[in-house]
Design a protein around this motif. Sequence first.
Motif, mmCIF file in Angstrom:
data_model
loop_
_atom_site.group_PDB
_atom_site.id
_atom_site.type_symbol
_atom_site.label_atom_id
_atom_site.label_comp_id
_atom_site.label_asym_id
_atom_site.label_seq_id
_atom_site.Cartn_x
_atom_site.Cartn_y
_atom_site.Cartn_z
ATOM 1 N N ILE A 111 0.834 -1.209 0.000
ATOM 2 C CA ILE A 111 0.000 0.000 0.000
ATOM 3 C C ILE A 111 0.865 1.254 0.000
ATOM 4 C CG2 ILE A 111 -1.660 1.314 1.369
ATOM 5 C CD1 ILE A 111 -2.860 -1.342 2.283
ATOM 6 N N VAL A 112 1.941 1.240 0.806
ATOM 7 C CA VAL A 112 2.858 2.388 0.809
ATOM 8 C C VAL A 112 3.473 2.578 -0.575
ATOM 9 C CG1 VAL A 112 5.014 3.279 1.772
ATOM 10 C CG2 VAL A 112 3.346 2.172 3.264
ATOM 11 N N LEU A 113 3.849 1.478 -1.232
ATOM 12 C CA LEU A 113 4.429 1.568 -2.578
ATOM 13 C C LEU A 113 3.420 2.132 -3.579
ATOM 14 C CD1 LEU A 113 6.807 0.946 -4.463
ATOM 15 C CD2 LEU A 113 5.864 -1.356 -4.757
ATOM 16 N N ILE A 114 2.172 1.706 -3.486
ATOM 17 C CA ILE A 114 1.148 2.214 -4.403
ATOM 18 C C ILE A 114 0.951 3.718 -4.222
ATOM 19 C CG2 ILE A 114 -1.322 2.121 -4.929
ATOM 20 C CD1 ILE A 114 -1.216 -0.869 -4.328
ATOM 21 N N VAL A 115 0.884 4.184 -2.980
ATOM 22 C CA VAL A 115 0.673 5.613 -2.723
ATOM 23 C C VAL A 115 1.840 6.445 -3.230
ATOM 24 C CG1 VAL A 115 0.402 7.335 -0.898
ATOM 25 C CG2 VAL A 115 -0.873 5.188 -0.784
ATOM 26 N N GLN A 116 3.052 6.009 -2.984
ATOM 27 C CA GLN A 116 4.209 6.782 -3.419
ATOM 28 C C GLN A 116 4.351 6.789 -4.944
ATOM 29 O OE1 GLN A 116 5.952 8.708 -1.324
ATOM 30 N NE2 GLN A 116 4.478 7.980 0.195
ATOM 31 N N LEU A 117 4.046 5.667 -5.592
ATOM 32 C CA LEU A 117 4.090 5.645 -7.059
ATOM 33 C C LEU A 117 3.016 6.548 -7.653
ATOM 34 C CD1 LEU A 117 4.784 1.883 -7.866
ATOM 35 C CD2 LEU A 117 6.358 3.808 -8.050
ATOM 36 N N ALA A 118 1.858 6.582 -7.043
ATOM 37 C CA ALA A 118 0.800 7.475 -7.536
ATOM 38 C C ALA A 118 1.207 8.939 -7.386
ATOM 39 C CB ALA A 118 -0.502 7.202 -6.778
ATOM 40 N N LEU A 119 1.829 9.299 -6.271
ATOM 41 C CA LEU A 119 2.281 10.680 -6.084
ATOM 42 C C LEU A 119 3.380 11.042 -7.080
ATOM 43 C CD1 LEU A 119 2.375 10.911 -2.175
ATOM 44 C CD2 LEU A 119 0.756 12.045 -3.714
ATOM 45 N N LEU A 120 4.321 10.136 -7.308
ATOM 46 C CA LEU A 120 5.376 10.404 -8.286
ATOM 47 C C LEU A 120 4.798 10.562 -9.688
ATOM 48 C CD1 LEU A 120 8.388 10.604 -8.996
ATOM 49 C CD2 LEU A 120 8.421 8.108 -9.184
ATOM 50 N N HIS A 121 3.854 9.725 -10.048
ATOM 51 C CA HIS A 121 3.214 9.844 -11.362
ATOM 52 C C HIS A 121 2.502 11.181 -11.505
ATOM 53 C CE1 HIS A 121 -0.169 9.391 -14.179
ATOM 54 N NE2 HIS A 121 0.658 8.636 -14.876
ATOM 55 N N ALA A 146 -7.899 12.105 -11.830
ATOM 56 C CA ALA A 146 -8.990 11.404 -11.146
ATOM 57 C C ALA A 146 -8.892 9.893 -11.357
ATOM 58 C CB ALA A 146 -10.335 11.923 -11.648
ATOM 59 N N LEU A 147 -8.533 9.470 -12.552
ATOM 60 C CA LEU A 147 -8.387 8.035 -12.820
ATOM 61 C C LEU A 147 -7.232 7.419 -12.038
ATOM 62 C CD1 LEU A 147 -9.012 7.958 -16.677
ATOM 63 C CD2 LEU A 147 -10.488 6.994 -14.900
ATOM 64 N N VAL A 148 -6.102 8.148 -11.934
ATOM 65 C CA VAL A 148 -4.956 7.615 -11.193
ATOM 66 C C VAL A 148 -5.288 7.486 -9.708
ATOM 67 C CG1 VAL A 148 -2.585 8.116 -10.473
ATOM 68 C CG2 VAL A 148 -3.252 8.421 -12.853
ATOM 69 N N VAL A 149 -5.952 8.488 -9.145
ATOM 70 C CA VAL A 149 -6.333 8.414 -7.725
ATOM 71 C C VAL A 149 -7.337 7.291 -7.504
ATOM 72 C CG1 VAL A 149 -7.418 9.680 -5.845
ATOM 73 C CG2 VAL A 149 -5.815 10.846 -7.347
ATOM 74 N N GLY A 150 -8.319 7.178 -8.400
ATOM 75 C CA GLY A 150 -9.294 6.096 -8.260
ATOM 76 C C GLY A 150 -8.665 4.723 -8.409
ATOM 77 N N LEU A 151 -7.714 4.588 -9.341
ATOM 78 C CA LEU A 151 -7.031 3.312 -9.511
ATOM 79 C C LEU A 151 -6.242 2.932 -8.265
ATOM 80 C CD1 LEU A 151 -6.177 0.945 -11.323
ATOM 81 C CD2 LEU A 151 -4.322 2.400 -12.186
ATOM 82 N N ALA A 152 -5.569 3.908 -7.647
ATOM 83 C CA ALA A 152 -4.827 3.623 -6.414
ATOM 84 C C ALA A 152 -5.774 3.167 -5.303
ATOM 85 C CB ALA A 152 -4.047 4.869 -5.984
ATOM 86 N N ALA A 153 -6.940 3.807 -5.181
ATOM 87 C CA ALA A 153 -7.904 3.391 -4.160
ATOM 88 C C ALA A 153 -8.445 1.991 -4.445
ATOM 89 C CB ALA A 153 -9.043 4.399 -4.097
ATOM 90 N N LEU A 154 -8.717 1.683 -5.720
ATOM 91 C CA LEU A 154 -9.215 0.351 -6.067
ATOM 92 C C LEU A 154 -8.181 -0.736 -5.782
ATOM 93 C CD1 LEU A 154 -11.042 1.114 -9.438
ATOM 94 C CD2 LEU A 154 -12.098 0.595 -7.225
ATOM 95 N N LEU A 155 -6.902 -0.414 -5.943
ATOM 96 C CA LEU A 155 -5.859 -1.400 -5.665
ATOM 97 C C LEU A 155 -5.620 -1.587 -4.170
ATOM 98 C CD1 LEU A 155 -3.226 -0.510 -8.423
ATOM 99 C CD2 LEU A 155 -4.777 -2.473 -8.371
ATOM 100 N N MET A 156 -5.840 -0.548 -3.380
ATOM 101 C CA MET A 156 -5.581 -0.655 -1.945
ATOM 102 C C MET A 156 -6.720 -1.322 -1.193
ATOM 103 S SD MET A 156 -3.630 2.875 -0.894
ATOM 104 C CE MET A 156 -4.976 3.914 -1.433
ATOM 105 N N ALA A 157 -7.941 -1.191 -1.682
ATOM 106 C CA ALA A 157 -9.089 -1.752 -0.957
ATOM 107 C C ALA A 157 -8.966 -3.262 -0.749
ATOM 108 C CB ALA A 157 -10.379 -1.401 -1.699
ATOM 109 N N PRO A 158 -8.622 -4.077 -1.756
ATOM 110 C CA PRO A 158 -8.491 -5.520 -1.477
ATOM 111 C C PRO A 158 -7.365 -5.856 -0.513
ATOM 112 C CG PRO A 158 -8.726 -5.115 -3.837
ATOM 113 C CD PRO A 158 -8.484 -3.784 -3.186
ATOM 114 N N LEU A 159 -6.300 -5.030 -0.498
ATOM 115 C CA LEU A 159 -5.198 -5.304 0.422
ATOM 116 C C LEU A 159 -5.587 -5.055 1.872
ATOM 117 C CD1 LEU A 159 -2.261 -3.702 -1.623
ATOM 118 C CD2 LEU A 159 -2.818 -6.136 -1.399
ATOM 119 N N VAL A 160 -6.560 -4.189 2.100
ATOM 120 C CA VAL A 160 -6.978 -3.882 3.473
ATOM 121 C C VAL A 160 -8.109 -4.802 3.933
ATOM 122 C CG1 VAL A 160 -7.889 -2.067 4.978
ATOM 123 C CG2 VAL A 160 -6.264 -1.480 3.176
ATOM 124 N N LEU A 161 -9.051 -5.090 3.058
ATOM 125 C CA LEU A 161 -10.291 -5.774 3.453
ATOM 126 C C LEU A 161 -10.389 -7.187 2.892
ATOM 127 C CD1 LEU A 161 -12.696 -2.762 2.818
ATOM 128 C CD2 LEU A 161 -11.665 -3.447 4.979
#
Length: 334
Positions: A111-121, A146-161
């Motif tokens: 999740i940390v990697l996904i957030v940092q890659l999204a910010l760098l992008h 908006a698509l990049v932020v939504g994609l990051a949220a969609l990828l993090m949700a299964p990792l948490v729940l």
Amino acid sequence: MRDAGTSSLLRAAIWVAIGALIAAAIVCVVWLFVGSQDGIIGKAFLTILLLVAFSGAAILDAHLAPRRPAWFALSSMIGWVALLLIGAVMIWMPERAYFASFTRFIQFLLIVLIVQLALLHLRLFVKASQRYVTGFTRTVTVVTIALVVGLAALLMAPLVLWEYVDFRDLYWRFVVAAAILAAVGSTLIPLVNVLFAPKKERAATPPFAHVPAAPMGHAPALAAGGYPPAADAAAPEAHAGEPELLPWPTYVDGVTPLPYMPDGQPDWGAYYSGDPSPGAQVFGPIHPPAPAPQPEAPQNHPVPPQPGFQNFPPPQAPPGYDGFPPPPPLPPRP
């Protein structure tokens, strides 16, 4: 004005970090009383590590905020706040699978990697979108962000729940669709920049003063008195930001400028020979400054011959100067 905006941004980021720490502490306390008592000491230790790591990240972001754009500094702080809350929830959630603690730790790192890659992008994408701004590029930029932020949220949700929610096939279809659209939007802006963005011109550094190359048989423009124009002293505003230029070279007398060749370059051969090279043109009449008055040399009275001593003639100076060759000859004078 910039310092005031930066300091206000730093204060806002620090207050966001403080609020996130308080919210994370409240979440941990609630899970302490609601959840099970298994492994409570380990969870408390992980919580302290999480809070310390978040504090270090917040302090680092606060120090780097003046060197970053305002929107990126705020987005980075929001990302760290989201990671803090997600980490607190993952630590104190009841475990429903074996080796859940180790699995959650690996998932939190992802999740940390996904957030940092999204910010760098986002930082690179926004910087590229500012090269050529139109209505089309502005729309593509907003939709892609908006698509990049939504994609990051969609990828993090299964990792948490993943222990509590069963994600169906339709969910992953949405994830793939968001990834495709985000990739298309990310490539549109660089393509538009290649086709329509203005190219950056490289400023050439001439070796001498701004003496334009003259056609065959025409002399470069001269300043008052027949000298070549000065480098940057006459018009400092016209050459602001350019490197300092050298004056036009002269003969060994330091006054007479060297002749110029048909291409506008100095005649270096005339410096060593004293005569202009074939095809070279000389500047207008040069009026050298009047030489300074020299003090009168003291008169040497002849010494009468002394009896008993033989008078020898005075020694002659050897050619050259102390073993060095003489300087080049002076230019021809009218």
